[in-house]
Design a protein around this motif. Structure first.
Motif, mmCIF file in Angstrom:
data_model
loop_
_atom_site.group_PDB
_atom_site.id
_atom_site.type_symbol
_atom_site.label_atom_id
_atom_site.label_comp_id
_atom_site.label_asym_id
_atom_site.label_seq_id
_atom_site.Cartn_x
_atom_site.Cartn_y
_atom_site.Cartn_z
ATOM 1 N N SER A 268 0.842 -1.204 0.000
ATOM 2 C CA SER A 268 0.000 0.000 0.000
ATOM 3 C C SER A 268 0.866 1.238 0.000
ATOM 4 C CB SER A 268 -0.887 0.063 1.244
ATOM 5 O OG SER A 268 -1.790 -0.967 1.217
ATOM 6 N N ASN A 269 1.949 1.216 0.782
ATOM 7 C CA ASN A 269 2.807 2.392 0.842
ATOM 8 C C ASN A 269 3.553 2.605 -0.467
ATOM 9 O OD1 ASN A 269 2.623 3.858 3.400
ATOM 10 N ND2 ASN A 269 3.021 1.849 4.275
ATOM 11 N N LEU A 270 4.080 1.530 -1.055
ATOM 12 C CA LEU A 270 4.828 1.676 -2.316
ATOM 13 C C LEU A 270 3.897 2.105 -3.458
ATOM 14 C CD1 LEU A 270 7.230 -1.403 -2.091
ATOM 15 C CD2 LEU A 270 7.761 1.009 -1.647
ATOM 16 N N GLY B 102 0.928 3.448 -3.086
ATOM 17 C CA GLY B 102 0.376 4.765 -2.714
ATOM 18 C C GLY B 102 1.336 5.873 -3.129
ATOM 19 N N ASN B 103 2.638 5.642 -2.924
ATOM 20 C CA ASN B 103 3.634 6.632 -3.372
ATOM 21 C C ASN B 103 3.618 6.756 -4.887
ATOM 22 O OD1 ASN B 103 4.489 7.235 -0.825
ATOM 23 N ND2 ASN B 103 6.369 6.012 -0.917
ATOM 24 N N ALA B 104 3.640 5.613 -5.583
ATOM 25 C CA ALA B 104 3.648 5.635 -7.043
ATOM 26 C C ALA B 104 2.435 6.424 -7.544
ATOM 27 C CB ALA B 104 3.634 4.207 -7.581
ATOM 28 N N TRP B 105 1.313 6.179 -6.904
ATOM 29 C CA TRP B 105 0.075 6.875 -7.272
ATOM 30 C C TRP B 105 0.205 8.376 -7.008
ATOM 31 C CZ3 TRP B 105 -4.545 5.062 -9.314
ATOM 32 C CH2 TRP B 105 -5.630 5.923 -9.244
ATOM 33 N N LYS B 106 0.677 8.704 -5.804
ATOM 34 C CA LYS B 106 0.752 10.120 -5.398
ATOM 35 C C LYS B 106 1.757 10.893 -6.239
ATOM 36 C CE LYS B 106 2.443 10.826 -1.175
ATOM 37 N NZ LYS B 106 2.443 11.042 0.298
ATOM 38 N N TYR B 107 2.971 10.328 -6.386
ATOM 39 C CA TYR B 107 4.038 11.107 -7.029
ATOM 40 C C TYR B 107 3.970 11.067 -8.552
ATOM 41 C CZ TYR B 107 5.746 11.540 -2.314
ATOM 42 O OH TYR B 107 5.826 11.831 -0.979
ATOM 43 N N VAL C 120 6.659 8.603 6.475
ATOM 44 C CA VAL C 120 6.844 7.335 7.206
ATOM 45 C C VAL C 120 6.556 6.101 6.358
ATOM 46 C CG1 VAL C 120 6.449 8.190 9.530
ATOM 47 C CG2 VAL C 120 4.538 7.401 8.163
ATOM 48 N N GLY C 121 5.906 6.307 5.190
ATOM 49 C CA GLY C 121 5.505 5.161 4.369
ATOM 50 C C GLY C 121 6.665 4.230 4.042
ATOM 51 N N LEU C 122 7.779 4.787 3.607
ATOM 52 C CA LEU C 122 8.917 3.951 3.209
ATOM 53 C C LEU C 122 9.584 3.299 4.423
ATOM 54 C CD1 LEU C 122 10.628 5.975 0.329
ATOM 55 C CD2 LEU C 122 9.185 3.921 0.178
#
Ligand SMILES: Nc1ncnc2c1ncn2[C@@H]1O[C@H](COP(=O)(O)OP(=O)(O)OP(=O)(O)O)[C@@H](O)[C@H]1O
Ligand SMILES: [Mg+2]
Length: 382
Positions: free
Chosen positions: A273-275, A277-282, A340-342
């Motif tokens: 979800s974090n990885l 979620g980052n790909a989605w966000k950035y 904190v995601g990573l």
């Protein structure tokens, strides 16, 4: 029981001349030589320390050497002690079978040839030393491991309770700021109102940080499950949720099929979800955003990557800081987040025994690689 450095050898023989011969032959071998002249005395002496070996005359007056050996085996420390029988040439063959049946490790013929006796004793003395060293090492390792565990548990308990305790004063700051605004806001000028707004905003941010710290602290405390997990299916669900939350975004989602690993489904979902979620966000600013989950080249463990074609970042400059809590490489005004995601994703991966790293450059998208244990090999079919 004695665990001193010098190995001890127990010699049992009822002939005083033999005992003198043993002493003379073995005196400079780096072992303490203890002699007794009967089986009864041997049993009594045996219990007093630990022994590198027992040299036992088969033909003792009183209880026989074989009976002594049998009873030694039942004493504490007696099960493993090397027993070497000494037997006369003329009874040797019969003795040998009886002796090996009760666990003799070797035979020496009498009359004794000093060179042979010394060579055999040297082996047992060396074995004993090695065994003592291994024991000492494993005790030291166990102690170090226990200390590490308790330091770790203490640190987690500390960070948990600190985060928890910070909530109370923070709640008071936020609460009083709100009361000030409601009851006295009208008597503050614009500047004062602005300051109050900053206080409230900062309190809110800190509250989110504390939430994240609690998640991190809890993360290391949870017990791990281990079962087959299909990362491709799991990632599909996560991307589906992201799309549902922001239906206005058009993102192309691609993945390899059947990316099954062995691990904890709950933790792996948090990491993915974090990885993702980052790909989605950035990738929000990309002309045609793309997100992928792929199998990457494998070296031993199974390796995967999550890739996007978004804003990217300077991976070389970020270095080790990338996976540290609260480290960010984009301004919050452009991409919101706490950083904190990573850190969480890294904990999940290392908890599984894997590794995580990134490749990226500003404006060139980002790829996060991670390894996880593969599925246990299926039993070979007949
Ligand atoms: N896919 C990515 N593309 C570009 N930059 C990234 C990407 N993933 C992480 N980063 C950079 O690494 C930083 C740390 O990522 P991390 O996921 O830990 O925090 P965050 O996304 O900022 O906040 P949070 O995950 O707590 O909501 C980000 O702030 C961003 O600068
Ligand atoms: Mg993130």
């Amino acid at each position: 029981m004695d665990h001193g450095a010098t190995p001890s050898i127990l010699v049992v023989d009822d002939n005083p001349a033999n005992l003198r011969l043993y002493r003379a032959t073995l005196q400079d071998m780096g072992a303490e030589i203890h002699t007794v002249d009967s089986g009864e005395a041997a049993l009594e002496r045996f219990a007093q320390r630990s022994w590198a070996m027992v040299l036992l005359d088969v033909h003792l007056a009183g209880i026989s050497g074989f009976d002594v050996a049998r009873r030694l085996r039942e004493l504490p420390g007696g099960a493993d002690v090397p027993i070497v029988f000494v037997s006369a040439i003329y009874t040797h063959e019969a003795d040998t079978f009886a002796g090996y049946r009760i666990g003799a490790v070797d035979y020496i013929l009498s009359p004794i040839v000093p060179e042979i006796l010394r060579a055999k004793v040297a082996v047992f003395v060396r074995l004993h030393r090695m065994r003592r060293e291994t024991e000492a090492q494993s005790i030291a390792m166990e102690r170090a491991y226990r200390e590490l565990r308790s330091a770790h548990a203490e640190m987690e308990a500390f960070s948990y309770s600190v985060s928890h305790d910070l909530r109370t004063p923070l709640g008071q700051i936020a609460g009083f700021a709100q009361l000030l605004q409601q009851g006295h806001g009208h008597s503050l000028d614009a500047k004062g109102q602005g300051f109050l707004g900053h206080i409230q905003g900062a309190a809110q941010r800190m509250n989110r940080l504390i939430d994240d710290m609690l998640v991190l602290a809890r993360m290391s405390r949870t017990e791990m499950q281990s079962e087959p997990v299909d990362l491709a299916a799991m990632a599909g669900e996560i991307v589906g949720e992201l799309a549902q939350a922001q239906p206005q975004r058009q993102v192309a989602w691609r993945h390899d099929d059947d990316l099954t690993v062995q691990g904890d489904p709950g933790l792996l979902r948090v990491a993915l979800s974090n990885l993702l979620g980052n790909a989605w966000k950035y990738s929000a600013g990309a002309a045609a955003p793309q997100i992928e989950l792929r199998r990457a080249g494998t070296v031993g463990d199974a390796a995967f990557c999550v890739r996007d074609n978004g804003a990217g970042f300077d991976a070389a400059a970020a270095g080790e800081r990338l996976f540290r809590p609260f480290q960010r490489f984009h301004p919050g005004s452009q991409f919101p987040g706490n950083g904190v995601g990573l850190a969480i994703a890294q904990r999940v991966v290392t908890k599984h025994g894997g590794r995580i790293w990134a490749e990226s450059a500003p404006g060139r998208g980002a790829t996060f690689y991670f390894t996880l244990p593969p599925l246990p090999a299926a039993p070979a079919s007949a």
